[in-house]
Write a protein that holds these residues in place. Structure first.
Motif, short mmCIF file in Angstrom:
data_model
loop_
_atom_site.label_atom_id
_atom_site.label_comp_id
_atom_site.label_asym_id
_atom_site.label_seq_id
_atom_site.Cartn_x
_atom_site.Cartn_y
_atom_site.Cartn_z
N SER A 60 65.16 37.32 -18.85
CA SER A 60 66.52 37.00 -18.42
C SER A 60 66.71 35.51 -18.18
N PHE A 64 69.70 33.61 -20.06
CA PHE A 64 70.78 32.97 -19.30
C PHE A 64 70.90 31.49 -19.68
N PHE A 72 75.30 28.99 -13.83
CA PHE A 72 75.68 30.39 -13.65
C PHE A 72 75.33 30.79 -12.23
N THR A 73 75.93 31.87 -11.78
CA THR A 73 75.67 32.40 -10.44
C THR A 73 75.06 33.78 -10.56
N GLU A 74 73.89 33.97 -9.99
CA GLU A 74 73.27 35.29 -10.03
C GLU A 74 73.93 36.20 -9.01
N ALA A 77 71.16 39.56 -6.30
CA ALA A 77 69.76 39.18 -6.51
C ALA A 77 68.80 39.87 -5.55
N ARG A 111 68.78 41.64 -14.30
CA ARG A 111 69.45 40.64 -13.46
C ARG A 111 70.90 40.51 -13.91
N ASN A 112 71.80 40.30 -12.95
CA ASN A 112 73.21 40.06 -13.23
C ASN A 112 73.55 38.60 -12.99
N ALA A 113 74.42 38.06 -13.84
CA ALA A 113 74.87 36.68 -13.64
C ALA A 113 76.29 36.52 -14.15
N SER A 125 74.51 41.08 -17.85
CA SER A 125 73.33 41.72 -17.26
C SER A 125 72.22 41.69 -18.29
#
Length: 283
Positions: A60, A64, A72-74, A77, A111-113, A125
Motif C-alpha cells: 500500500s 499510495f 494523502f491522509t490515511e 489507521a 489501508r484506507n487513504a 483502499s
C-alpha cells in the motif's frame, strides 16, 4: 612466502582479494524471466521491470505514492486485527498477528487513504499481501465499510486495489460475513451515484474474487495478474481435464468479459483519473 599484492590500508579502507563485501539486499531485483534490474531504476518505473514488463508485487505504501499527488491522509489507521476466536493452527492466531504486525508495521491487510489523483479527490483502499496474504478478515471488511461511508458523506469516488489469497481462515465465519457486509455498503455507494473502481493485482483469489473484486463499475487489472477463485490444480482435479493456456490471467479474463481494462502500473494514475473524470457524477 605469500604475496598480498592486492591489499591496501589507507584512511581506514581495507580491501583484498580474500575479503568479500556483502551486496546490500534489495539493490538488485531478478524477474521470473531472469532479467536483472537495479532497484532504483525499478522504483522510478513504478516497480515494473523495463526489461520485460514484469510487475513486481508492492504494498500500500508504494501504491499510495504512485497514485496520489504527493500528499494523502490515511483513514482509520488504528483499526487492527484481534484474535476473536482464540484460534490456533500451527501457532496461536494471537502470536501470528503479533509477528506479522512487527514485521510489516501494518495493523491489518488493508489501508484506507484519501487524497488527490491528478487533481481529483478520491478514496483508495489498498490491500497488503505481506500481511497474512492480504487475507479478508473482520478488520478489512470494517475498514472498507468506513471508507465507503466516508465516500458517501463527502461525495467521492472509491477505488479498491485487490491483492489477496482470499478469506482469513483464523476468523472463520467472521471473515465470510464481510463479503455480504461489503456488498451491502457498495450497493449504498451505487445508490448515491458514486463510482467504484477495482484494480486487480497478482494474486486476487478466493472470496474477494467471488465478491467485491468483480462487482465494480469499472474493473481494471495489472498485466499477467493471476485472478480466480480456486487454484488451477484444484480446478484441474475437479473437472478432470487440462486448462486452457493462460487460464486465470488478467488477459484471459478480459477476453472472457470479466475485466474491462488491462492497465500497466506505469499508466494507472492517468487511467484512473481519466476514468473518474469521465464517469463520476459531479455534485
Amino acid at each position: 612466502m605469500a604475496f598480498d599484492w592486492f591489499k591496501r590500508k589507507t584512511q581506514n579502507i581495507t580491501t583484498s582479494t580474500d575479503e568479500k563485501k556483502d551486496v546490500p539486499k534489495g539493490l538488485w531485483h531478478q524477474t521470473p524471466s531472469g532479467k536483472i534490474v537495479e532497484h532504483d531504476e525499478l522504483k522510478r518505473n513504478n516497480y515494473v521491470s523495463p526489461e520485460d514488463g514484469f510487475h513486481v508485487r508492492i504494498g500500500s505504501a508504494e501504491f499510495f505514492d504512485i497514485l496520489f499527488d504527493g500528499k494523502f491522509t490515511e483513514l482509520d489507521a488504528n483499526v487492527e486485527s484481534i484474535d476473536i476466536l482464540n484460534f490456533k493452527d500451527t501457532k496461536p492466531y494471537v502470536d501470528r498477528l503479533k509477528e506479522v504486525k512487527a514485521k510489516t508495521k501494518l495493523t491489518d491487510s488493508i489501508r484506507n487513504a484519501v487524497g488527490e489523483v491528478n487533481g481529483t479527490k478520491m478514496v483508495v483502499s489498498c490491500m497488503d499481501f505481506a500481511f497474512i496474504g492480504g487475507s479478508l478478515g473482520s478488520v478489512m471488511g470494517e475498514k472498507i465499510r468506513r471508507a465507503i461511508d466516508y465516500c458517501i458523506e463527502n461525495k467521492l469516488p472509491y477505488m479498491i486495489i485487490c491483492q489477496s489469497g482470499g478469506a482469513r481462515m483464523q476468523e472463520a465465519t467472521y471473515s465470510l460475513m464481510q463479503l455480504a457486509k461489503v456488498q451491502a455498503k457498495l450497493a449504498q455507494l451505487s445508490e448515491a451515484g458514486l463510482l467504484y473502481i477495482a484494480y486487480l493485482c497478482d494474486p486476487t483469489f478466493g472470496g474477494i474474487t467471488a465478491s467485491f473484486a468483480m462487482t465494480a463499475d469499472i474493473i481494471m487489472a495489472e498485466p499477467g495478474a493471476l485472478i480466480g477463485f480456486a487454484g488451477p490444480r484444484v480446478i484441474r482435479e475437479t473437472i478432470g481435464r487440462d486448462l486452457p493456456e493462460g487460464f486465470q490471467t488478467s488477459e484471459f479474463l478480459q477476453e472472457k468479459g470479466f475485466v474491462d481494462f488491462i492497465v500497466k502500473r506505469t499508466e494507472i494514475k492517468e487511467t484512473v483519473s481519466k476514468t473518474v473524470n469521465l464517469l463520476a457524477v459531479k455534485a
